[in-house]
Design a protein around this motif. Structure first.
Motif, PDB file in Angstrom:
ATOM      1  N   VAL A  28      -5.893   6.398  -7.105  1.00 30.14           N
ATOM      2  CA  VAL A  28      -6.213   6.478  -8.529  1.00 30.14           C
ATOM      3  C   VAL A  28      -6.509   5.062  -9.030  1.00 30.14           C
ATOM      4  O   VAL A  28      -6.206   4.076  -8.365  1.00 30.14           O
ATOM      5  CB  VAL A  28      -5.049   7.098  -9.340  1.00 30.14           C
ATOM      6  N   ASP A  29      -7.096   4.981 -10.221  1.00 33.27           N
ATOM      7  CA  ASP A  29      -7.318   3.676 -10.844  1.00 33.27           C
ATOM      8  C   ASP A  29      -5.975   3.023 -11.117  1.00 33.27           C
ATOM      9  O   ASP A  29      -5.056   3.664 -11.653  1.00 33.27           O
ATOM     10  CB  ASP A  29      -8.094   3.824 -12.155  1.00 33.27           C
ATOM     11  N   GLN A  30      -5.854   1.769 -10.731  1.00 33.12           N
ATOM     12  CA  GLN A  30      -4.612   1.037 -10.985  1.00 33.12           C
ATOM     13  C   GLN A  30      -4.567   0.656 -12.455  1.00 33.12           C
ATOM     14  O   GLN A  30      -5.528   0.110 -12.989  1.00 33.12           O
ATOM     15  CB  GLN A  30      -4.558  -0.218 -10.121  1.00 33.12           C
ATOM     16  N   PRO A  31      -3.464   0.922 -13.130  1.00 24.50           N
ATOM     17  CA  PRO A  31      -3.362   0.525 -14.536  1.00 24.50           C
ATOM     18  C   PRO A  31      -3.430  -1.000 -14.664  1.00 24.50           C
ATOM     19  O   PRO A  31      -3.059  -1.721 -13.735  1.00 24.50           O
ATOM     20  CB  PRO A  31      -1.982   1.038 -14.968  1.00 24.50           C
ATOM     21  N   PRO A  32      -3.885  -1.499 -15.798  1.00 18.74           N
ATOM     22  CA  PRO A  32      -3.891  -2.951 -15.994  1.00 18.74           C
ATOM     23  C   PRO A  32      -2.462  -3.475 -16.046  1.00 18.74           C
ATOM     24  O   PRO A  32      -1.532  -2.739 -16.384  1.00 18.74           O
ATOM     25  CB  PRO A  32      -4.589  -3.128 -17.338  1.00 18.74           C
ATOM     26  N   PRO A  33      -2.280  -4.744 -15.690  1.00 19.89           N
ATOM     27  CA  PRO A  33      -0.920  -5.291 -15.718  1.00 19.89           C
ATOM     28  C   PRO A  33      -0.408  -5.405 -17.156  1.00 19.89           C
ATOM     29  O   PRO A  33      -1.183  -5.644 -18.074  1.00 19.89           O
ATOM     30  CB  PRO A  33      -1.081  -6.673 -15.079  1.00 19.89           C
ATOM     31  N   LEU A  60      -7.738   0.020  -7.269  1.00 20.90           N
ATOM     32  CA  LEU A  60      -7.190   1.338  -6.950  1.00 20.90           C
ATOM     33  C   LEU A  60      -5.808   1.200  -6.358  1.00 20.90           C
ATOM     34  O   LEU A  60      -5.476   0.179  -5.751  1.00 20.90           O
ATOM     35  CB  LEU A  60      -8.101   2.058  -5.946  1.00 20.90           C
ATOM     36  N   CYS A  61      -5.018   2.258  -6.523  1.00 22.84           N
ATOM     37  CA  CYS A  61      -3.674   2.246  -5.939  1.00 22.84           C
ATOM     38  C   CYS A  61      -3.298   3.639  -5.474  1.00 22.84           C
ATOM     39  O   CYS A  61      -3.843   4.638  -5.932  1.00 22.84           O
ATOM     40  CB  CYS A  61      -2.652   1.704  -6.938  1.00 22.84           C
ATOM     41  N   ASP A  62      -2.360   3.664  -4.567  1.00 25.07           N
ATOM     42  CA  ASP A  62      -1.778   4.900  -4.068  1.00 25.07           C
ATOM     43  C   ASP A  62      -0.866   5.436  -5.171  1.00 25.07           C
ATOM     44  O   ASP A  62       0.044   4.731  -5.618  1.00 25.07           O
ATOM     45  CB  ASP A  62      -0.980   4.579  -2.803  1.00 25.07           C
ATOM     46  N   PRO A  63      -1.082   6.673  -5.627  1.00 18.70           N
ATOM     47  CA  PRO A  63      -0.227   7.198  -6.700  1.00 18.70           C
ATOM     48  C   PRO A  63       1.248   7.290  -6.309  1.00 18.70           C
ATOM     49  O   PRO A  63       2.115   7.310  -7.176  1.00 18.70           O
ATOM     50  CB  PRO A  63      -0.815   8.575  -7.009  1.00 18.70           C
ATOM     51  N   GLY A  67       0.846   3.194   0.047  1.00 19.37           N
ATOM     52  CA  GLY A  67      -0.250   2.459   0.682  1.00 19.37           C
ATOM     53  C   GLY A  67      -0.597   1.187  -0.070  1.00 19.37           C
ATOM     54  O   GLY A  67      -0.168   0.972  -1.212  1.00 19.37           O
ATOM     55  N   PRO A  68      -1.396   0.319   0.568  1.00 23.95           N
ATOM     56  CA  PRO A  68      -1.793  -0.926  -0.093  1.00 23.95           C
ATOM     57  C   PRO A  68      -2.748  -0.666  -1.252  1.00 23.95           C
ATOM     58  O   PRO A  68      -3.468   0.332  -1.256  1.00 23.95           O
ATOM     59  CB  PRO A  68      -2.493  -1.706   1.026  1.00 23.95           C
TER      60      PRO A  68
END
Length: 148
Positions: A28-33, A60-63, A67-68
């Motif tokens: 999924v799209d990684q949320p902003p920091p 992107l990130c693993d929900p 994963g990396p």
């Protein structure tokens, strides 16, 4: 101390590759920091070259946070050679070797429909593929739970 890694793909169309890799990996799209509400707001703090936009990158990130993370960044130069590092997409498969191979080929077909291409099938073991910009990766069976 365990080390986490992130992977970065250079590309010419970050949004095209982001859509493909979200489909391939279930990411999924990684949320902003924090404390930023949007990627645009986060990027505004940097002195970016004129004309660079949020569409020039995707994060992107693993929900499940296993994963990396995957950063996909637009670069001016084209891909010119085979990857020195590639991603293995490991799918859960059970049953006979023939049933495992059928599942691997079915996943490869799904990724072709998402924009990838098959480069080679190797010994009914794995499929070498390329994403929409030619970055090589493999589709293979995940190791049994005791081997991971």
């Amino acid at each position: 101390m365990p080390v986490r890694i992130d992977l970065t793909l250079d590309c010419s169309d970050a949004q095209l590759l982001a859509a493909f890799w979200k489909s391939a990996l279930g990411y999924v799209d990684q949320p902003p920091p924090p404390p930023f509400a949007t990627r645009e707001e986060w990027l505004a703090q940097f002195d970016l070259p004129e004309g660079e936009t949020v569409d020039d990158g995707a994060w992107l990130c693993d929900p499940d946070s296993i994963g990396p993370r995957l950063s996909i960044l637009k670069v001016p130069e084209p891909k010119t050679a085979k990857n020195r590092l590639h991603i293995d997409v490991r799918i859960a498969v059970h049953g006979t070797p023939a049933e495992r191979w059928d599942r691997i080929r079915a996943e490869a077909a799904r990724l072709v429909a998402a924009g990838g291409s098959v480069v080679a099938e190797v010994d009914e073991h794995h499929v070498v593929m390329a994403d929409p910009e030619g970055n090589e990766f493999c589709v293979a069976a995940a190791p049994p739970a005791s081997d991971s």
